[in-house]
Design a protein around this motif. Structure first.
Motif, PDB file in Angstrom:
ATOM      1  N   TYR A  36      16.311   7.483  12.740  1.00  0.00           N
ATOM      2  CA  TYR A  36      16.681   6.314  13.535  1.00  0.00           C
ATOM      3  C   TYR A  36      18.159   5.986  13.355  1.00  0.00           C
ATOM      4  O   TYR A  36      18.841   5.616  14.304  1.00  0.00           O
ATOM      5  N   GLN A  37      18.666   6.129  12.143  1.00  0.00           N
ATOM      6  CA  GLN A  37      20.088   5.874  11.887  1.00  0.00           C
ATOM      7  C   GLN A  37      20.973   6.880  12.633  1.00  0.00           C
ATOM      8  O   GLN A  37      22.036   6.524  13.133  1.00  0.00           O
ATOM      9  N   LEU A  38      20.519   8.121  12.733  1.00  0.00           N
ATOM     10  CA  LEU A  38      21.277   9.156  13.438  1.00  0.00           C
ATOM     11  C   LEU A  38      21.205   8.976  14.952  1.00  0.00           C
ATOM     12  O   LEU A  38      22.166   9.252  15.668  1.00  0.00           O
ATOM     13  N   CYS A  39      20.046   8.530  15.441  1.00  0.00           N
ATOM     14  CA  CYS A  39      19.833   8.375  16.882  1.00  0.00           C
ATOM     15  C   CYS A  39      18.772   7.313  17.115  1.00  0.00           C
ATOM     16  O   CYS A  39      17.576   7.595  16.993  1.00  0.00           O
ATOM     17  N   PRO A  40      19.178   6.064  17.436  1.00  0.00           N
ATOM     18  CA  PRO A  40      18.206   4.979  17.572  1.00  0.00           C
ATOM     19  C   PRO A  40      17.376   5.021  18.852  1.00  0.00           C
ATOM     20  O   PRO A  40      16.526   4.163  19.057  1.00  0.00           O
ATOM     21  N   ARG A  41      17.595   6.014  19.705  1.00  0.00           N
ATOM     22  CA  ARG A  41      16.781   6.179  20.913  1.00  0.00           C
ATOM     23  C   ARG A  41      15.674   7.198  20.639  1.00  0.00           C
ATOM     24  O   ARG A  41      15.750   7.984  19.707  1.00  0.00           O
ATOM     25  N   ARG A  42      14.682   7.202  21.524  1.00  0.00           N
ATOM     26  CA  ARG A  42      13.637   8.223  21.433  1.00  0.00           C
ATOM     27  C   ARG A  42      14.271   9.589  21.663  1.00  0.00           C
ATOM     28  O   ARG A  42      15.125   9.731  22.537  1.00  0.00           O
ATOM     29  N   HIS A  43      13.877  10.553  20.865  1.00  0.00           N
ATOM     30  CA  HIS A  43      14.455  11.884  20.968  1.00  0.00           C
ATOM     31  C   HIS A  43      13.416  12.937  20.584  1.00  0.00           C
ATOM     32  O   HIS A  43      12.463  12.644  19.868  1.00  0.00           O
ATOM     33  N   PRO A  44      13.602  14.174  21.063  1.00  0.00           N
ATOM     34  CA  PRO A  44      12.719  15.254  20.633  1.00  0.00           C
ATOM     35  C   PRO A  44      13.094  15.687  19.215  1.00  0.00           C
ATOM     36  O   PRO A  44      14.252  15.565  18.805  1.00  0.00           O
ATOM     37  N   ALA A  45      12.102  16.172  18.488  1.00  0.00           N
ATOM     38  CA  ALA A  45      12.343  16.593  17.104  1.00  0.00           C
ATOM     39  C   ALA A  45      11.645  17.912  16.810  1.00  0.00           C
ATOM     40  O   ALA A  45      10.532  18.156  17.276  1.00  0.00           O
ATOM     41  N   LEU A  46      12.328  18.722  16.021  1.00  0.00           N
ATOM     42  CA  LEU A  46      11.778  19.977  15.515  1.00  0.00           C
ATOM     43  C   LEU A  46      11.516  19.782  14.034  1.00  0.00           C
ATOM     44  O   LEU A  46      12.443  19.520  13.262  1.00  0.00           O
ATOM     45  N   ILE A  47      10.246  19.865  13.642  1.00  0.00           N
ATOM     46  CA  ILE A  47       9.850  19.659  12.250  1.00  0.00           C
ATOM     47  C   ILE A  47       9.525  21.009  11.630  1.00  0.00           C
ATOM     48  O   ILE A  47       8.677  21.743  12.149  1.00  0.00           O
ATOM     49  N   VAL A  48      10.188  21.319  10.533  1.00  0.00           N
ATOM     50  CA  VAL A  48       9.896  22.541   9.797  1.00  0.00           C
ATOM     51  C   VAL A  48       9.163  22.119   8.524  1.00  0.00           C
ATOM     52  O   VAL A  48       9.719  21.423   7.681  1.00  0.00           O
ATOM     53  N   ALA A  49       7.908  22.499   8.450  1.00  0.00           N
ATOM     54  CA  ALA A  49       7.082  22.152   7.284  1.00  0.00           C
ATOM     55  C   ALA A  49       6.219  23.357   6.935  1.00  0.00           C
ATOM     56  O   ALA A  49       5.014  23.264   6.820  1.00  0.00           O
ATOM     57  N   GLN A  50       6.866  24.490   6.821  1.00  0.00           N
ATOM     58  CA  GLN A  50       6.128  25.726   6.592  1.00  0.00           C
ATOM     59  C   GLN A  50       5.620  25.804   5.160  1.00  0.00           C
ATOM     60  O   GLN A  50       6.282  25.371   4.229  1.00  0.00           O
ATOM     61  N   ARG A  51       4.427  26.342   5.056  1.00  0.00           N
ATOM     62  CA  ARG A  51       3.738  26.473   3.768  1.00  0.00           C
ATOM     63  C   ARG A  51       3.553  25.106   3.108  1.00  0.00           C
ATOM     64  O   ARG A  51       3.669  24.965   1.896  1.00  0.00           O
ATOM     65  N   THR A  52       3.297  24.100   3.929  1.00  0.00           N
ATOM     66  CA  THR A  52       3.085  22.752   3.404  1.00  0.00           C
ATOM     67  C   THR A  52       1.902  22.761   2.459  1.00  0.00           C
ATOM     68  O   THR A  52       0.825  23.245   2.792  1.00  0.00           O
ATOM     69  N   ALA A  53       2.117  22.227   1.270  1.00  0.00           N
ATOM     70  CA  ALA A  53       1.071  22.213   0.259  1.00  0.00           C
ATOM     71  C   ALA A  53       0.062  21.102   0.520  1.00  0.00           C
ATOM     72  O   ALA A  53      -1.135  21.290   0.366  1.00  0.00           O
ATOM     73  N   LYS A  54       0.567  19.931   0.944  1.00  0.00           N
ATOM     74  CA  LYS A  54      -0.323  18.784   1.128  1.00  0.00           C
ATOM     75  C   LYS A  54       0.359  17.751   2.012  1.00  0.00           C
ATOM     76  O   LYS A  54       1.565  17.550   1.928  1.00  0.00           O
ATOM     77  N   VAL A  55      -0.435  17.088   2.850  1.00  0.00           N
ATOM     78  CA  VAL A  55       0.038  15.958   3.640  1.00  0.00           C
ATOM     79  C   VAL A  55      -0.908  14.798   3.346  1.00  0.00           C
ATOM     80  O   VAL A  55      -2.109  14.889   3.583  1.00  0.00           O
ATOM     81  N   ASP A  56      -0.366  13.720   2.807  1.00  0.00           N
ATOM     82  CA  ASP A  56      -1.189  12.561   2.478  1.00  0.00           C
ATOM     83  C   ASP A  56      -1.702  11.888   3.741  1.00  0.00           C
ATOM     84  O   ASP A  56      -1.001  11.836   4.758  1.00  0.00           O
ATOM     85  N   SER A  57      -2.901  11.347   3.681  1.00  0.00           N
ATOM     86  CA  SER A  57      -3.500  10.706   4.860  1.00  0.00           C
ATOM     87  C   SER A  57      -2.705   9.486   5.306  1.00  0.00           C
ATOM     88  O   SER A  57      -2.595   9.229   6.509  1.00  0.00           O
ATOM     89  N   ASP A  58      -2.114   8.734   4.366  1.00  0.00           N
ATOM     90  CA  ASP A  58      -1.316   7.575   4.779  1.00  0.00           C
ATOM     91  C   ASP A  58      -0.025   8.014   5.469  1.00  0.00           C
ATOM     92  O   ASP A  58       0.505   7.309   6.326  1.00  0.00           O
ATOM     93  N   ALA A  59       0.474   9.204   5.164  1.00  0.00           N
ATOM     94  CA  ALA A  59       1.632   9.748   5.879  1.00  0.00           C
ATOM     95  C   ALA A  59       1.244  10.067   7.321  1.00  0.00           C
ATOM     96  O   ALA A  59       1.982   9.765   8.258  1.00  0.00           O
ATOM     97  N   LEU A  60       0.070  10.648   7.509  1.00  0.00           N
ATOM     98  CA  LEU A  60      -0.420  10.954   8.859  1.00  0.00           C
ATOM     99  C   LEU A  60      -0.641   9.673   9.655  1.00  0.00           C
ATOM    100  O   LEU A  60      -0.334   9.614  10.851  1.00  0.00           O
ATOM    101  N   THR A  61      -1.140   8.636   9.018  1.00  0.00           N
ATOM    102  CA  THR A  61      -1.343   7.353   9.678  1.00  0.00           C
ATOM    103  C   THR A  61      -0.007   6.772  10.143  1.00  0.00           C
ATOM    104  O   THR A  61       0.105   6.246  11.246  1.00  0.00           O
ATOM    105  N   PHE A  62       1.024   6.889   9.299  1.00  0.00           N
ATOM    106  CA  PHE A  62       2.348   6.378   9.666  1.00  0.00           C
ATOM    107  C   PHE A  62       2.884   7.069  10.914  1.00  0.00           C
ATOM    108  O   PHE A  62       3.568   6.443  11.731  1.00  0.00           O
ATOM    109  N   LEU A  63       2.579   8.351  11.085  1.00  0.00           N
ATOM    110  CA  LEU A  63       3.057   9.096  12.257  1.00  0.00           C
ATOM    111  C   LEU A  63       2.468   8.569  13.563  1.00  0.00           C
ATOM    112  O   LEU A  63       2.948   8.909  14.642  1.00  0.00           O
ATOM    113  N   GLN A  64       1.427   7.719  13.460  1.00  0.00           N
ATOM    114  CA  GLN A  64       0.834   7.070  14.627  1.00  0.00           C
ATOM    115  C   GLN A  64       1.368   5.647  14.824  1.00  0.00           C
ATOM    116  O   GLN A  64       1.020   4.983  15.792  1.00  0.00           O
TER     117      GLN A  64
END
Length: 124
Positions: A36-64
């Motif tokens: 948001y600090q880099l770009c306060p408008r809606r923007h497309p994003a490329l997420i690199v999370a290869q070989r992710t060991a774990k994603v917490d459920s509260d992190a997934l909730t925040f993404l919504q």
């Protein structure tokens, strides 16, 4: 390792969680604030999370949440293994976000897909 967050000249935000990441609520909140600090408008994003060991459920909730939706025009997630791609697809089917999300194994294909969402940058 702290996630790297940067905006490229093509108008696509990049986020790299690093290999074998444990993605926590604190990490995704930090990424969202830095993006948001880099770009306060809606923007497309490329997420690199290869070989992710774990994603917490509260992190997934925040993404919504509204805090994340205010910056997300579309999200491409780079996956390395078929299992990662399957798990990502399963989650987005059960908990569909209000912005487009798609998994890719090829960065060039992901960037081409995200390019179509750059027009949404000025939307609120």
């Amino acid at each position: 390792m702290e996630p790297r967050v940067w905006m490229e000249e093509d108008g696509i935000m990049r986020v790299d969680y690093g290999p074998d990441a444990h993605i926590t609520l604190e990490a995704v909140r930090n990424v969202a604030e830095r993006a948001y600090q880099l770009c306060p408008r809606r923007h497309p994003a490329l997420i690199v999370a290869q070989r992710t060991a774990k994603v917490d459920s509260d992190a997934l909730t925040f993404l919504q949440s509204d805090d994340y939706k205010r910056i997300s025009a579309a999200v491409a997630i780079m996956t390395r293994t078929p299992l990662e791609k399957f798990l990502m697809r399963m989650y987005t089917t059960v908990h569909p976000p209000e912005y487009p999300v798609r998994g890719f194994t090829c960065e060039e294909e992901a960037l081409v897909w995200l390019e179509g969402y750059r027009q949404s940058e000025g939307d609120s």
